[in-house]
Enzyme design. Structure first.
Site: not given
Lengths: 438, 438, 438, 438
Positions: B101, B104
């Site tokens: 993501h 992240d």
């Protein structure tokens, strides 16, 4: 003519009554939002649970001793008595509708021809009862689950001869439904699913079902049946996994086979919860997908993993569904079919009345509450207000397809500030909703 | 360059080993049905659970003390170390893929521009790591759930400014995914759903989501992104009800908005079971609907009602899914992303390896088993045999649309005899299947 | 003497066989940890599902046409044939045990005396079959759920006359079990619960059950029955809530009525999962509470909310339970009763064999795996190591009751430093466990 | 002194109000069955959800910006402000009780001594607030779940040093609870369970818990704490399986360790439903086992598998529980603690009031309904009538232990006729119950 319920007075409305054999909320002639309660609710009694089921469960034998089953052992005589009992019951409750499966009203014969003949003969009797009592048929349906030939499915059976049996049965049942001027025709595919994927070609079976329903639509139009075709979703039971899992799954299926204009859904409360949805969710989704048709009114036990088909008494659940229905203009051909059964310890004839009165009053209370909420308008106004920024030119342009990712991203980066957060006010809304529960 | 896993030898295959830091089943170069294990499985490591999560749960603080988070408190330096750790880890496992993501890999900045800048800088580092290690990007995705601005949804937010933020974020994330030559782009709409119907216009929100995805498709084509767009179904959590409940619901949605050719699904095992389906069901359905894309490989706890994201070790579950995938020709752009996390008591660096090895060996065993079953052909032959009567002229005519209800009913009535029943042989098939579990 | 299974060869062990009518794992004479497989597993076939059930479910009629039911319509002649079939079947499977309910083996008569007479006559026949075949009775039990008199419970019925009927029935069934040298006697209280709290005095009903079981214990001792008394927990179905919800609830009940030394539990895998527990949890708890008795071996469907009673094939589940049993020294009077039924599409006699072979092989594999794990000792050593600090003098003093809150708090404050955390190593243990699955 | 809620008027009762910031049902001084509503309900506000939680969930960051957390970053200053806010809130709601965990009111220090010192200082402040406002402490409890040292349990930890930490913490928390004249002390063992049986010695861990609780009882008596000790059951979350699964499991445990006279249960509605029970079942069972203590009032979402802790508004659920409590004479030291939290989109201070008002009104409606039902007596009379045959000499003799299996069987055989079945009248009772919902 034999009476089965002579000990019970016709059930009438009586405000503030303590008598459990009176309606305290269902007053068929009371006007609410311009229509009578009867017109709003269109309540039906189902043949299956009410007149056929005799109190057995998977671990126990029958507990009921209904006279229509115990004064004779001949199946056609039983069917004759059962029909008489059914229409007397509907009349005594002061209702306008009933529903049936073909096998509820007439028994299997030695072959299909005899089976159809049995049904035709009882349907003639039913037509007479309808004329006499004014009762109307909300919907008919064919039982494609009980006979062992359907153990591996009806339309989705690996054997085309069994598929064909299902065609013949549904064709005749639709003919009979038309004869009785049914306002809808329902399909519930309890065996249209699988027990194990190890022996199942899911894709092929869905194609078979698509073909079956397409031919049904053709036949409906050919004979000029005016009612609505309804599919009833259920996730499982008796099959491990049913193809009509929930409304979304049915909607996906209908679109895939180009049938989304021809079918609507018959949503059952207890099937919704077995599929992991609230009852209201299924109804809201059906309206969003434009496939809302009718309701099988009942409720499940929140702790149990099977269909308990109890009488609907949870006011918040019913009121929320009724609110959605009123917001969308009410039923057209659909209605509330009481797909409900007694607990098997409720062994007396009077229990049939207690149960139905509790469910009918439940629906009536739901209507009264929902109408109040709609008339006050607080909830509706709040929700409209919540989305109002989509009414700005910017919001409208997005929804109208006049914007694209690049334009929107540029718009955000231009100002580059954090949007204001707004409370969703769930607890306040729940309070407002809860205060209308009466 | 700093090493985080210097104590751990590169994980290698070693048949019959007792060493839990060896693969006992995953041999990337082993050929099965004409392809290597690596080519079949296309296993990816996820950034989120593996490198970002630190062992907290809803009732407890972090338990992990990963050096990439504890040697500095500066978010961008942490991100730099985290990326280094991630690629070292993937390399040590001998895998080819990873997934991420946006949040992240890089932290939020003070505004969108800074946030995007953070991401772009780390993506440049990642590109370097990829070149050095040979790792490839299975898919990227934007986190539209963590930031409080998305508390009421991203594409389905009542506020078009928040919708716009989501557009800007997804646009940039897709740009970055393209830059890293991602083979797919995933959308998981954890907040695209509702907490209460009382403040929600489900129909309007679904239209917003339809518009959002349509614009995404346009943008994808404009920039020439070659990867597949994937939607990941999940029924709930964090939302009370998510619009992408399961594969069927996603398929219904895609058809409604004319997007069924543009999207496929990323099926997560644990999401399937939360939705009341077996993992295999979701995969079988996706193939039947022609929307199968990729897999988030993990498993849930059968007694728990939330996503536990455990490493996939249930052989029967994996083998059944792998069997379906092989039957349909294997992955195209998809693969098995290990969307898995350690239990929070597994506090040591070595546990990250133990966990991944258990999951990777689980997938490898599933492949070996499925290939055996396919090669023996017993199950496939049985199923084909089961439907063979649909290959008769009569069966073919029905499916080809050459028959109608009347003709079929006439056919049945002509002979009017009960079809022969055939055993479904479930237990025998389960035995045959079970005997291949090795 | 009539043979029902003459087409089927006696089922024998054959390593690496592809024949689904051979055992591939169950080799009764194979020695494992000093005992034969047969001695370890003590597998029984149940009368109910195997010989009485004919394939009906709540939505469908019977699908099986077993000759013991279809060559006569006289209930006692059917019972005679059924008994012959049962013992032929057990013998053909090469097993040593069977189990029965009174109503499985003999039909109700017109009154209790005739009912008991029916049972006594068939029991005499069964004694003959046992002598001839060497089969033994694992346990007997009385069916207190099917007859409508028990619709509101047996021991917990509001009517003491029905309570008394249950006493008379259980007394006679225990007599018959003793006559057949049953090694246990089981009570399953499927109607000992409630449908609604609105008409139920839970406290009074539990007292009735306590009295019932106390009298049963007295009677057992009076007649010198040497077997173990077992209670089988189940959370619900058919009742909404059953008093013997799970093992902990049974243990609470037994202690309250001073019966915890007189009863043990018969744990059913599928009942465990319906109660929200893993199968292994129920077994582990029963050992911790010192009430482990016997097992009803089967497995449920993880997606379904009712008892599906499928043949046990999930290796991890069985192996974990078998591991617990071996760790605690194996069964004493208990065993694995196959409380399992065919799917109703498995209509042929051979399916009865396929199903049982799959379940028996499942149990055999579980035993082989568990023995391997025990012999390697890795898991056991890890767990012992994990708790080893309780073996220090300080740890021992606490458990021995030599410390109190004040002393312990003073001890902590004296050093006042954070204890070292140790990884729970769940993923590594799962890998080690998983590698033994063969 | 700083006011946090100056914009909100003290919440007062106002019949028929449309104002969601008024009580419409909770009138603390209204007399019902001889006691005031306030005396009946003993409602408490919990510190944790109301003043500590800031709107984060497992997928999202905080959404709330409460001033007591955002005007300073110093933990002890936050704690000071939080306490002020809490007592102002309780006062504004016109309630008498609150509840807390140690870590809710004061932060961890660098070591245990500092941690205890922090708590003692804030407790002194709280004592002042209590004196000023008249608020009382319903119960205190120690948070044994958040700190990472407890990741593998507190009393059930494999490490006796961590067990000892838990002793020191609970000892100090009980001291503080006594200082604040708490009327109960609660234990909830969120980590007293397991994540996997593979590394767990269930029997040893339960013995540790037994020892822990025994020492707690000794300490309680030593210091003369007059309150009740309560255990709060929950089946799971965060642990995979918690030892205090439900009330029956707690009761089994208490009896095993001889503690059943020393502890009672604190039943949480949402924990009951997660364990597969109705809320009413858990309360009815607790009364039958004589361990009923107090209630954590809230409600779960029927579709979600985790603890949602919503405000209690389901009237039928609350009324049924309140009916049981009234039947058994009401609370002694217990009360209704509102263990409830806002949805995370309810971001404003006013939402805290909306939520609590909805819950408090929910409890008040439940009381009003239950009192009506009790006063009418219809349900109670029906149930007594249902069991009346146990009042005959024959029935009494059985329950008194004067009969045995042989005498009773002889009695049945003497007459040998089928008992009369009586309807359980569930639907009628549900109607009577439902009509009281107002």
């Amino acid at each position: 003519m034999q009476s089965f319920f002579s000990d019970i007075e016709p059930i009438r409305f009586s405000a503030n009554t303590d008598n459990a054999l009176h309606y305290r909320y269902y007053d068929p002639t009371r006007k609410i939002l311009g229509k009578t309660m009867e017109e709003h609710l269109r309540i039906g009694v189902c043949f299956w649970h009410t007149f056929c089921w005799s109190g057995s469960d998977i671990f126990g034998e029958s507990t009921f001793t209904h006279p229509w089953h115990h004064t004779t052992t001949d199946p056609m005589q039983q069917a004759t008595l059962r029909a008489a009992a059914a229409f007397e019951f509907v009349e005594k409750l002061g209702l306008k509708y009933y529903t049936f499966h073909d096998r509820d009203v007439a028994p299997d014969g030695r072959n299909l021809r005899e089976t159809q003949d049995n049904l035709s003969r009882i349907v003639d009797l039913m037509a007479g009862h309808m004329q006499r009592t004014g009762a109307k048929l909300l919907w008919g349906t064919a039982n494609l689950t009980h006979h062992k030939r359907y153990m591996a499915g009806a339309a989705t059976n690996p054997n085309p001869e069994i598929f064909s049996h299902a065609v013949a049965q549904v064709k005749h049942c639709l003919d009979m439904t038309q004869k009785l001027q049914g306002e809808n025709y329902v399909l519930w595919g309890g065996r249209e699913g699988y027990d194990t994927l190890l022996n199942t070609d899911l894709s092929k079976e869905m194609d078979q079902m698509g073909r079956f329903l397409t031919m049904l639509v053709d036949y409906k139009h050919k004979i000029g049946f005016k009612g609505t075709l309804l599919i009833e979703p259920k996730p499982c039971e008796p099959s491990k996994h049913q193809y009509d899992f929930d409304t979304a799954t049915v909607f996906a299926f209908l679109q895939k086979y180009g049938l989304e204009k021809e079918f609507r859904v018959n949503i059952e409360a207890n099937h919704a919860t077995l599929a992991g949805h609230s009852f209201a969710h299924e109804v809201a989704y059906a309206f969003a997908a434009n496939v809302f048709g009718s309701i099988d009114a009942n409720q499940g036990d929140p702790q149990l993993g099977w269909d308990t088909d109890q009488f609907p008494t949870r006011l918040d659940e019913i009121a929320q569904v009724m609110y959605l229905i009123l917001q969308h203009g009410g039923f057209t051909t659909g209605g509330f079919n009481l797909d409900t059964k007694l607990r098997r310890q409720s062994t007396e004839i009077s229990d049939l009345f207690y149960g139905h009165i509790s469910g009918i009053d439940g629906l009536a209370r739901g209507l009264i509450i929902a109408a109040q909420i709609l008339e006050k308008g607080v909830l509706q106004k709040f929700t409209e207000q919540r989305y109002q920024q989509w009414q700005t030119p910017y919001g409208k342009d997005i929804l109208a397809g006049k914007m694209d990712f690049e334009k929107i991203a540029a718009h955000v980066l231009q100002h580059d500030k954090e949007p204001q957060l707004t409370s969703g006010r769930q607890e306040m809304l729940e309070t407002m909703f809860g205060r209308e529960l009466v």
